[in-house]
Design an enzyme around this catalytic site. Structure first.
Site, short mmCIF file in Angstrom:
data_model
loop_
_atom_site.label_atom_id
_atom_site.label_comp_id
_atom_site.label_asym_id
_atom_site.label_seq_id
_atom_site.Cartn_x
_atom_site.Cartn_y
_atom_site.Cartn_z
N ASN A 47 0.82 -1.21 0.00
CA ASN A 47 0.00 0.00 0.00
C ASN A 47 0.86 1.26 0.00
OD1 ASN A 47 0.54 -0.96 2.67
ND2 ASN A 47 -0.99 0.39 3.54
N GLU A 89 0.47 5.31 0.71
CA GLU A 89 -0.40 6.38 1.22
C GLU A 89 0.08 7.75 0.73
OE1 GLU A 89 -0.79 5.69 5.46
OE2 GLU A 89 -1.96 3.88 5.08
N ASN A 90 -0.74 8.76 1.02
CA ASN A 90 -0.47 10.10 0.54
C ASN A 90 -1.04 11.10 1.55
OD1 ASN A 90 -0.96 12.63 -1.21
ND2 ASN A 90 0.15 11.26 -2.57
N ALA A 91 -0.36 12.25 1.70
CA ALA A 91 -0.84 13.28 2.62
C ALA A 91 -2.26 13.71 2.24
CB ALA A 91 0.11 14.48 2.60
N CYS A 138 -4.39 1.03 -2.24
CA CYS A 138 -4.26 -0.25 -1.53
C CYS A 138 -3.24 -1.16 -2.22
CB CYS A 138 -5.59 -0.99 -1.51
SG CYS A 138 -6.88 -0.20 -0.55
N GLU A 157 -3.49 -4.28 -2.98
CA GLU A 157 -4.08 -5.17 -4.00
C GLU A 157 -4.12 -4.48 -5.36
OE1 GLU A 157 -5.20 -4.42 -1.03
OE2 GLU A 157 -6.45 -6.00 -0.17
N CYS A 165 -10.72 -4.46 0.73
CA CYS A 165 -11.79 -3.46 0.68
C CYS A 165 -12.63 -3.66 -0.57
CB CYS A 165 -11.21 -2.05 0.74
SG CYS A 165 -10.55 -1.47 -0.83
N CYS A 174 -11.01 -2.87 -4.02
CA CYS A 174 -10.03 -3.88 -4.44
C CYS A 174 -10.73 -5.14 -4.93
CB CYS A 174 -9.06 -4.19 -3.32
SG CYS A 174 -7.92 -2.83 -3.02
N1 THU Z 1 -5.39 -1.16 2.65
C1 THU Z 1 -4.93 -2.00 1.69
O1 THU Z 1 -3.81 -1.90 1.20
N2 THU Z 1 -5.79 -2.96 1.24
C2 THU Z 1 -7.08 -3.10 1.67
O2 THU Z 1 -7.81 -3.92 1.13
C3 THU Z 1 -7.58 -2.30 2.78
C4 THU Z 1 -6.69 -1.24 3.28
C5 THU Z 1 -4.49 -0.08 3.10
C6 THU Z 1 -4.96 1.28 2.71
C7 THU Z 1 -4.31 2.14 3.76
O3 THU Z 1 -3.00 2.46 3.31
C8 THU Z 1 -4.20 1.24 4.99
O4 THU Z 1 -4.40 -0.09 4.51
C9 THU Z 1 -5.22 1.55 6.05
O5 THU Z 1 -6.50 1.56 5.54
#
Ligand code: THU
Length: 160
Positions: A61, A63-65, A72, A74, A111, A114
């Site tokens: 995964n 993330e970003n500010a 995600c 996946e 999620c 995904c």
């Molecule tokens: N995240 C995933 O990489 N996959 C998922 O199916 C659910 C959540 C990540 C997104 C975010 O970076 C962190 O988990 C918390 O939600």
């Protein structure tokens, strides 16, 4: 009124019960958790996709500010697999989650967004994709991503 019963079979294996190829995919997903960029959640997700040509494509995964700009594990992984090998089916996708210094004890499942992307990958290649969710308590396996998203929206819905 009609009532539809939708059933999903999820098999829960211990790590030792997995076929060697799947155990190795899980190992890779676990390693990939350490490549996550997750300064905001601290929740690391690693993914490894096994392609029909034997190639393994990995992701984590990002993330970003500006939170919604993140992605995600996946989708990072499947988009990379499909962009680099557009004609090669994805046979299996292993996932692992790591937070607060350890792999998660209970299963975390993908999620909704995904799941939708997993389904599209299955549809474009016409092949089921096994999904393996690793956690300390066991390895949850579904034989097809479609099992994670019943009553889903697919390309055929656009053609009615
Ligand atoms: N995240 C995933 O990489 N996959 C998922 O199916 C659910 C959540 C990540 C997104 C975010 O970076 C962190 O988990 C918390 O939600």
């Amino acid at each position: 009124m009609r009532e539809l019963q939708i059933q999903t079979s999820v098999k829960v294996y211990s790590y030792d019960e997995l076929e060697p190829e799947m155990a190795s995919l899980v190992d890779t997903a676990k390693k990939m958790t350490q490549n996550a960029y997750c300064p905001y959640s601290g929740f690391r997700v690693g993914a490894a996709a096994l392609l029909a040509n034997g190639q393994v494509v990995t992701g984590a995964n990002q993330e970003n500010a500006a939170y919604p700009s993140g992605m995600c594990a996946e989708r990072v992984t499947l988009f990379a697999a499909n962009a680099n090998y557009p004609d090669t089916p994805v046979l299996a996708l292993a996932l692992a989650c790591y937070t607060k210094g350890h792999f998660t004890h209970d299963v975390s499942s993908p999620c909704g967004a995904c799941r939708q992307v997993m389904l599209e990958t299955e549809h474009r290649f016409g092949k089921p994709m096994k999904v393996i969710l690793y956690c300390e308590e066991g390895c949850y396996v579904v034989d097809s991503a479609a099992d994670l998203l019943p009553l889903s929206f697919v390309a055929e819905n656009l053609e009615q």
